[in-house]
Each structure stands twice: as C-alpha cells, then as structure tokens.
Design a protein around this motif. Structure first.
Motif, PDB file in Angstrom:
ATOM      1  N   TYR A  85       0.871  -1.175   0.000  1.00 34.34           N
ATOM      2  CA  TYR A  85       0.000   0.000   0.000  1.00 34.34           C
ATOM      3  C   TYR A  85       0.913   1.232   0.000  1.00 34.34           C
ATOM      4  O   TYR A  85       2.131   1.081   0.114  1.00 34.34           O
ATOM      5  CB  TYR A  85      -0.973  -0.025   1.191  1.00 34.34           C
ATOM      6  CG  TYR A  85      -0.364   0.266   2.545  1.00 34.34           C
ATOM      7  CD1 TYR A  85      -0.665   1.437   3.227  1.00 34.34           C
ATOM      8  CD2 TYR A  85       0.506  -0.630   3.159  1.00 34.34           C
ATOM      9  CE1 TYR A  85      -0.120   1.708   4.476  1.00 34.34           C
ATOM     10  CE2 TYR A  85       1.051  -0.366   4.399  1.00 34.34           C
ATOM     11  CZ  TYR A  85       0.739   0.807   5.056  1.00 34.34           C
ATOM     12  OH  TYR A  85       1.285   1.076   6.282  1.00 34.34           O
ATOM     13  N   PRO A  86       0.394   2.450  -0.153  1.00 33.60           N
ATOM     14  CA  PRO A  86       1.293   3.605  -0.269  1.00 33.60           C
ATOM     15  C   PRO A  86       2.235   3.807   0.919  1.00 33.60           C
ATOM     16  O   PRO A  86       3.364   4.253   0.739  1.00 33.60           O
ATOM     17  CB  PRO A  86       0.329   4.791  -0.428  1.00 33.60           C
ATOM     18  CG  PRO A  86      -0.879   4.197  -1.057  1.00 33.60           C
ATOM     19  CD  PRO A  86      -1.001   2.814  -0.457  1.00 33.60           C
ATOM     20  N   ALA A  87       1.775   3.494   2.135  1.00 35.08           N
ATOM     21  CA  ALA A  87       2.601   3.655   3.346  1.00 35.08           C
ATOM     22  C   ALA A  87       3.212   5.051   3.424  1.00 35.08           C
ATOM     23  O   ALA A  87       4.366   5.231   3.776  1.00 35.08           O
ATOM     24  CB  ALA A  87       3.679   2.567   3.423  1.00 35.08           C
ATOM     25  N   ALA A  96       0.450   8.657  -4.116  1.00 35.48           N
ATOM     26  CA  ALA A  96       0.407   8.703  -2.659  1.00 35.48           C
ATOM     27  C   ALA A  96      -0.219  10.021  -2.222  1.00 35.48           C
ATOM     28  O   ALA A  96       0.394  11.067  -2.355  1.00 35.48           O
ATOM     29  CB  ALA A  96       1.816   8.566  -2.085  1.00 35.48           C
ATOM     30  N   LEU A  97      -1.436   9.948  -1.731  1.00 35.42           N
ATOM     31  CA  LEU A  97      -2.191  11.164  -1.446  1.00 35.42           C
ATOM     32  C   LEU A  97      -2.385  11.415   0.043  1.00 35.42           C
ATOM     33  O   LEU A  97      -3.392  11.936   0.467  1.00 35.42           O
ATOM     34  CB  LEU A  97      -3.552  11.087  -2.152  1.00 35.42           C
ATOM     35  CG  LEU A  97      -3.476  10.896  -3.665  1.00 35.42           C
ATOM     36  CD1 LEU A  97      -4.864  10.675  -4.237  1.00 35.42           C
ATOM     37  CD2 LEU A  97      -2.804  12.085  -4.333  1.00 35.42           C
ATOM     38  N   GLY A  98      -1.425  11.030   0.835  1.00 40.07           N
ATOM     39  CA  GLY A  98      -1.483  11.319   2.251  1.00 40.07           C
ATOM     40  C   GLY A  98      -1.928  10.156   3.109  1.00 40.07           C
ATOM     41  O   GLY A  98      -2.286   9.089   2.636  1.00 40.07           O
ATOM     42  N   TYR A  99      -1.906  10.410   4.411  1.00 37.65           N
ATOM     43  CA  TYR A  99      -2.118   9.361   5.403  1.00 37.65           C
ATOM     44  C   TYR A  99      -3.487   8.697   5.289  1.00 37.65           C
ATOM     45  O   TYR A  99      -3.587   7.476   5.286  1.00 37.65           O
ATOM     46  CB  TYR A  99      -1.921   9.955   6.804  1.00 37.65           C
ATOM     47  CG  TYR A  99      -1.918   8.928   7.907  1.00 37.65           C
ATOM     48  CD1 TYR A  99      -0.744   8.267   8.246  1.00 37.65           C
ATOM     49  CD2 TYR A  99      -3.070   8.619   8.623  1.00 37.65           C
ATOM     50  CE1 TYR A  99      -0.727   7.322   9.258  1.00 37.65           C
ATOM     51  CE2 TYR A  99      -3.062   7.686   9.633  1.00 37.65           C
ATOM     52  CZ  TYR A  99      -1.891   7.036   9.948  1.00 37.65           C
ATOM     53  OH  TYR A  99      -1.867   6.097  10.943  1.00 37.65           O
ATOM     54  N   ARG A 103      -4.015   4.841   4.382  1.00 36.43           N
ATOM     55  CA  ARG A 103      -4.651   3.924   5.339  1.00 36.43           C
ATOM     56  C   ARG A 103      -5.836   3.198   4.694  1.00 36.43           C
ATOM     57  O   ARG A 103      -5.972   1.985   4.815  1.00 36.43           O
ATOM     58  CB  ARG A 103      -5.096   4.706   6.582  1.00 36.43           C
ATOM     59  CG  ARG A 103      -5.689   3.857   7.676  1.00 36.43           C
ATOM     60  CD  ARG A 103      -5.877   4.663   8.954  1.00 36.43           C
ATOM     61  NE  ARG A 103      -6.521   5.938   8.766  1.00 36.43           N
ATOM     62  CZ  ARG A 103      -7.843   6.131   8.799  1.00 36.43           C
ATOM     63  NH1 ARG A 103      -8.662   5.122   9.002  1.00 36.43           N
ATOM     64  NH2 ARG A 103      -8.343   7.330   8.640  1.00 36.43           N
ATOM     65  N   ARG A 104      -6.693   3.938   4.024  1.00 36.78           N
ATOM     66  CA  ARG A 104      -7.860   3.304   3.362  1.00 36.78           C
ATOM     67  C   ARG A 104      -7.419   2.309   2.287  1.00 36.78           C
ATOM     68  O   ARG A 104      -7.984   1.222   2.158  1.00 36.78           O
ATOM     69  CB  ARG A 104      -8.766   4.367   2.743  1.00 36.78           C
ATOM     70  CG  ARG A 104      -9.560   5.170   3.758  1.00 36.78           C
ATOM     71  CD  ARG A 104     -10.632   6.032   3.104  1.00 36.78           C
ATOM     72  NE  ARG A 104     -10.132   6.851   2.020  1.00 36.78           N
ATOM     73  CZ  ARG A 104      -9.658   8.093   2.150  1.00 36.78           C
ATOM     74  NH1 ARG A 104      -9.618   8.653   3.347  1.00 36.78           N
ATOM     75  NH2 ARG A 104      -9.244   8.769   1.102  1.00 36.78           N
TER      76      ARG A 104
END
Length: 196
Positions: A85-87, A96-99, A103-104
């Motif tokens: 996942y992006p992590a 990667a669009l942020g936390y 997470r989703r």
C-alpha cells in the motif's frame, strides 16, 4: 522511531502464541498440501512498502517477527503476506495522497489479499498484524471484520496483534508494555474490535 528489542520479542511471542494456540485443530482441514493452516497478514509501517511491492517478499520491521514465527510454527503450515500500500504520510507522488488515503488503501488491499488467499485455500485462517501506520490499517481492518462490516467473515480470523497502533484505545483492548491507559495519536478507534 523504532520500538525496542523488548517490544519486538513481545510481539513475536504474542503472534506465536496466537498462531500455535489456534491453528492446531486446523492442520488436517487444509484444502490441499500447498495451503497453509494460517496466513499472517502483515501490514508494514510508513515508508516500509509501496503499492507495487510483492506481498510474498518480507518487508519492514515486521519481517523480524513474522519470519521466525513461520519457522517456529512447524509442523503447522504458516505463511506470510506483506500488504502493499502507499505507506505514506504526506503524499509525495501522484500515487500517494497522504495518510488517510494510504490507510484506506491499505485496508482495501488487505481485504483483497485475504479474499484471494481464501479463494485458493478455503480452510486457511488468518492472523492480522501491523506496525505503526500498518497497525492503524490492521486495526481498522480488524474492527470492520469484528463488527461485521467487512466481506471477510470473523470466523476466518484467529487474532489481531498491533505494534505501535496510532488508534490504540485506552480500554477494551489488551495492551502490552504500558502500565496506564493510553490513547494513540490518532485517537481511539471507534467501536473497538467487536467479536474479535
């Protein structure tokens, strides 16, 4: 920030106990010789993986826990999947669009990994674990499964073990390593873990 050796040893012992204690009755029920009795679904922490990572290649801090458990669990067959996942926290690239996005995406990818493994090996059960941001992902997944809001049925899950969970709750969840109630920096996970 890395957890100390005591935390890693504690996590290893917890995962080993959950795996050994729960998979014994399922040894004979695996659909095929190639199917594991238990698959540990590990969600690495921030920057420890990426969306293109191979889920069968150990990644991040959790490999120091998962790989020894896989060896120690014999004669039970235990496999590991490291959720890609992006992590990411801030979103340094178009993917990667942020936390929150990370997470989703981690939760979605973990669900897909469990469903894919279940379709090949219907008798395999799962232990979900994660470190840091990965613990947030794994905890959210465990919460949705435990509350019946996931396509993954709760009876497929033998346990959820989280290391440095940003959504740690002060009560209702067994916590190792703290002497007083503690809340993660993201605030308590609403609803807890339901039947899990």
């Amino acid at each position: 920030m890395r957890p100390n050796v005591t935390s890693i040893v504690t996590a290893t012992a917890t995962i080993a106990a959950l795996t050994a204690g729960q998979c014994g009755p399922f040894i004979a029920s695996s659909a095929a010789a190639a199917c594991p009795d238990v698959t540990i679904v590990a969600v690495p922490g921030t920057t420890e993986t990426n969306p293109d990572a191979n889920p069968h290649v150990p990644a991040g801090l959790l490999q120091k826990v998962i790989e020894p458990v896989k060896k120690a669990a014999r004669p039970q067959r235990v496999s590991g999947l490291y959720v890609p996942y992006p992590a990411d926290i801030i979103g340094g690239s178009a993917d990667a669009l942020g936390y929150s996005f990370s997470r989703r995406t981690g939760v979605d990818n973990a669900v897909k990994a469990i469903q894919k493994q279940s379709s090949k090996c219907p008798s395999t059960r799962f232990l979900i674990t994660g470190y840091s941001q990965g613990a947030h992902v794994a905890g959210d997944l465990g919460s949705s499964i435990g509350s019946g809001q996931s396509p993954v049925p709760a009876d497929k899950i033998i346990g959820v073990a989280l290391l440095a969970d940003p959504a740690q709750a002060p009560q209702g969840e067994p916590t190792i390593g703290v002497t007083t109630p503690a809340v993660g920096f993201a605030g308590s996970r609403p609803g807890g873990f339901g039947v899990l």
